[in-house]
Each structure stands twice: as C-alpha cells, then as structure tokens.
Scaffold this active site. Structure first.
Site, PDB file in Angstrom:
ATOM      1  N   LEU A  95     -65.270 -60.768 -10.126  1.00  8.40           N
ATOM      2  CA  LEU A  95     -66.688 -60.974  -9.839  1.00  8.40           C
ATOM      3  C   LEU A  95     -67.299 -61.810 -10.948  1.00  8.40           C
ATOM      4  CD1 LEU A  95     -65.816 -57.874  -8.968  1.00  8.40           C
ATOM      5  CD2 LEU A  95     -68.250 -57.634  -8.507  1.00  8.40           C
ATOM      6  N   GLY A 114     -70.236 -59.780 -15.336  1.00 11.44           N
ATOM      7  CA  GLY A 114     -68.908 -60.170 -14.866  1.00 11.44           C
ATOM      8  C   GLY A 114     -67.906 -59.033 -14.946  1.00 11.44           C
ATOM      9  N   SER A 115     -67.038 -58.918 -13.944  1.00  8.13           N
ATOM     10  CA  SER A 115     -66.148 -57.760 -13.909  1.00  8.13           C
ATOM     11  C   SER A 115     -65.045 -57.975 -12.877  1.00  8.13           C
ATOM     12  CB  SER A 115     -66.940 -56.498 -13.594  1.00  8.13           C
ATOM     13  OG  SER A 115     -67.749 -56.689 -12.448  1.00  8.13           O
ATOM     14  N   ARG A 116     -64.319 -56.888 -12.563  1.00 10.25           N
ATOM     15  CA  ARG A 116     -63.195 -56.958 -11.637  1.00 10.25           C
ATOM     16  C   ARG A 116     -63.050 -55.618 -10.926  1.00 10.25           C
ATOM     17  NH1 ARG A 116     -56.989 -57.846 -13.869  1.00 10.25           N
ATOM     18  NH2 ARG A 116     -55.977 -56.410 -12.412  1.00 10.25           N
TER      19      ARG A 116
END
Length: 417
Positions: free
Chosen positions: A298, A384-386
């Site tokens: 993301l 921001g991430s996953r």
C-alpha cells in the site's frame, strides 16, 4: 429461565430513549445477520428509536420479542407494533416481563446502562441467561470516563473479556459507547450469513465515501493546532500549514463503500494496493502448515482501511515485534506486524498487517471471538504499509500476480477449489 424479570437499563432518572445513531449501532449486529433468527429487545418504550431500528433490521423468517421498560407500557407498544401492518405484527410479539421471553440470538438493551458497577453486573448476568449459544448482547453506556460511572467501568471490563465489537457514538443525543458481548463461542459457519458491518463513528461524506474516525480525530488535531498557532501569532501565516494539512490528512483515512462479490468461492483483497508476491510459504509463527501467501503493498496514496478476505471467526490475534523497513522491500518480512487468525469453513486463514518505513501504527478492531463477514472492515494501517493474506495452500488458487492492482473488499485475489 428465571421467573423474575431483569430490571431494565436506565439512567439516574429512569429510562431514557437513545438517539438515531445509537439505535443503529445497537441494532447493527441484528441488521447484518442474514440467517433466520430471533431477537429480543428489552427496556423499550412506545416511540423508541431502538424499537424502530430493530423492526427495520428484520428479514422474512425473523421474529422479535419486545419487553417494555415498565409493565403498563405493553399496551402502547402493542398498538405501535400493530400500526406497522401485518408484516410486522406477525413477527413482533410484546410481552409484559422478561420472564415471558424465549431464548434469543440477539438481545438488545434499548436504554443506556448507568448506575453502579454491581447493578450493571447483575443486569448483564441476567440478560446473558436469555442468549442462545453464540448469541450477542448489545448494550450502551453513557460516553463518560469510566471513573465517573460504575456501569461504564463494568461494561469496559465485560468488553475486555467478552467483547466482539463496539462503537463510540459521539454524534448522538446522548453520546454513548456501544458494546457487543458474546459469552459463548459462535459457530464459524454463522459468519457466512453476515453482511459487512459499518462503524457508526465513521463520517459519511457522500453515500459512497466515508472518513474513518481516526481521520476525523487527526483532522481535528490539525485544525486545533492551526487555531492555536493563529491565536499565538496573529500576524503570521504559519497557521495555514496545519490548516491546509487537515484535508490531505483526512483524505488518507478515506473509507469507500465497496461491493463485495457474493460468490462463496471468491477470496477478496484485504487492502488496496499493488501485489508484491504470490508464493507458497511456511511461517514459523503459524505452525507447520503450508500457506499460499499473497502480499500487497500500500502506497501512501492508497486506501488504508483493511478488510477481511473471507468470512470467518477470529480465533487469535497477536503482534510480532520487528523493524520498519520499506514495505515494498523483502526486508519488510521482518517488520512489526499484527496477525489476525480466522477460522473459516475452508480452513485457517491469516491476515498480517505489516508496518512500513513510514507506518508506525496498526489499528485492529476485531477481537477474538468476533465474526467477520467477507469484505468487512477490521482495522487499518497508518501510512505506507503491506498486507499479507495466508490461505491453506492445498485449498486455494491465486488469481493475481505481482504488479496487479487490487481494491480491498472488491478484487478477487484467489478462489477456493
């Protein structure tokens, strides 16, 4: 069942009707349950907003029993039920006391629970006796600090032990905190009959777009900082920086409505973003089972609300410590992550919310014991991430590959065999 009625929930001056938003939050679990069910509404009065919301939540095949706050109000409630026509009167029964009610799948308390902690505990224990296996008690308390209300403190304690969801409803008169309690485990298959729940505390901008409550709070902080800066330095334009930042900050927490595929074999994305990898893996944190893992990155511009990829019952949730590598890098495998384990009719499914280089906060809203519908919101990651979706490797086939764009709750990323 006990022959003595349980006292209705009330405020210090007797039963007080709740507002529309609180009524929707109290009846949310009933309204999203598409299985044939029986509901019980206690402590209500003629003209109650909660009674209206409960009736609106009924489907063909459902039944509702209504218990008045005071015995003499039963006649008025029967007249109100009859005024809705035969479709409602055939499904809704008014009884004089709680002792005359049948076991129920959804017990809804129509007035905010106030008073002492001991009284609240006695009342909750009495209501719990009327719940079927896996049934849910929905109850509200005034939105006050727990230290000022024994009932609020007791409900917080009950929620820590048995809570499967809740909502803080501030845009309501009176403001309340809603708790949903489940004292016995629900069958996993019940999740397949649920529709995604909507948090009442999110703010609707349009019919198809909401702002998560985290975004409302963050924007309010930015605007408050702008106001303080302007008051402290009235001749400076420095206040424009936090004021202008409020809009993009709120936009980061946008929460669009999504149409989730009804196909029972479809597995949907847990978040918006770009697929990083699709691979068969074993994760020591999840035992020896081999999983099909679909990882999605993301960016800061993506929607960061996370959704359940499948319907299931939350059986575990744990956080793994680690670093804060950029989420699109392989090293992100060892970042701080929150794992949500779901028991489903197809086996064990896990969603990992991983932090990134900028993201440092994971919000999780699905306590152990909660039932999640496919596509239902269960948390978010700030910036921001996953997200990684783990599926039983021998039971699912991936339908996406690295580089594909997906939308949380809407894009089909895999299919059950």
């Amino acid at each position: 069942m006990s022959n003595s009625p349980v006292p209705p929930a009330s405020g210090p001056r007797g039963p007080v009707d709740l507002g529309d938003r609180a009524a929707r939050a109290l009846t949310a679990e009933l309204a999203r349950d598409n299985a044939e069910k029986h509901a019980l509404l206690v402590g209500t009065t003629p003209g109650s907003t909660v009674l209206g919301a409960a009736i609106d939540g009924l489907l063909p095949g459902d039944t509702l029993t209504v218990v008045p706050a005071e015995g003499e109000q039963a006649a008025g409630l029967r007249s109100e039920v009859d005024s809705h026509g035969s479709w409602v009167s055939e499904r809704v029964r008014v009884v004089d006391t709680l002792a005359a009610a049948d076991p129920t799948d959804h017990l809804i308390v129509a007035t905010a629970l106030a008073g002492s902690g001991d009284d609240a505990r006695t009342t909750i224990d009495g209501y719990a006796k009327y719940l079927t296996e896996g049934g849910v008690l929905s109850v509200a308390t005034p939105a006050l600090p727990a230290s000022t209300s024994g009932a609020a403190a007791e409900l917080d304690r009950q929620a820590a032990l048995f809570g499967v969801g809740g909502d803080l409803v501030l845009r309501n008169v009176p403001p309340v905190r809603v708790h949903r309690l489940r004292f016995t485990a629900a069958a996993t298959a019940r999740a397949d009959k649920l529709g995604p729940a909507m948090r009442t505390s999110s703010v609707a901008l349009t019919r198809g777009m909401h702002i998560d409550s985290n975004g409302v709070a963050a924007a309010a902080i930015a605007l408050g900082l702008a106001a303080a800066t302007r008051a402290a330095r009235p001749k400076s334009r420095l206040w424009l920086l936090p004021a202008l930042a409020a809009v993009p900050v709120a936009a980061f927490f946008r929460d669009p409505q999504r149409d989730t595929p009804e196909d029972p074999t479809a597995v949907v994305a847990a978040s918006d973003g770009r697929v990083l990898s699709v691979e068969r893996v074993r994760d020591a944190r999840l035992g020896a089972t081999e999983f099909l893992r679909i990882a999605v990155f993301l960016s800061i511009l993506d929607v960061h609300v996370n959704r359940a990829p499948v319907a299931g019952r939350v059986t575990d949730h744990f956080v793994v410590d680690g670093g804060f590598a950029a989420a699109m890098k392989p090293a992100a495998e060892h970042n701080v992550a929150a794992y949500t384990v779901l028991d489903t009719t197809h086996g064990r499914v896990v969603v990992a919310q991983r932090t990134g280089m900028v993201a440092r906060r994971i919000v999780h809203r699905a306590p152990v014991g909660a039932l999640l519908a496919k596509g239902e919101r269960f948390g978010l990651i700030r910036f921001g991430s996953r997200t990684d979706v783990y599926l039983p490797a021998e039971s699912a086939d991936a339908l996406v590959g690295p580089g594909d764009r997906v939308a949380g709750g809407a894009s089909v990323i895999a299919r059950w065999r």
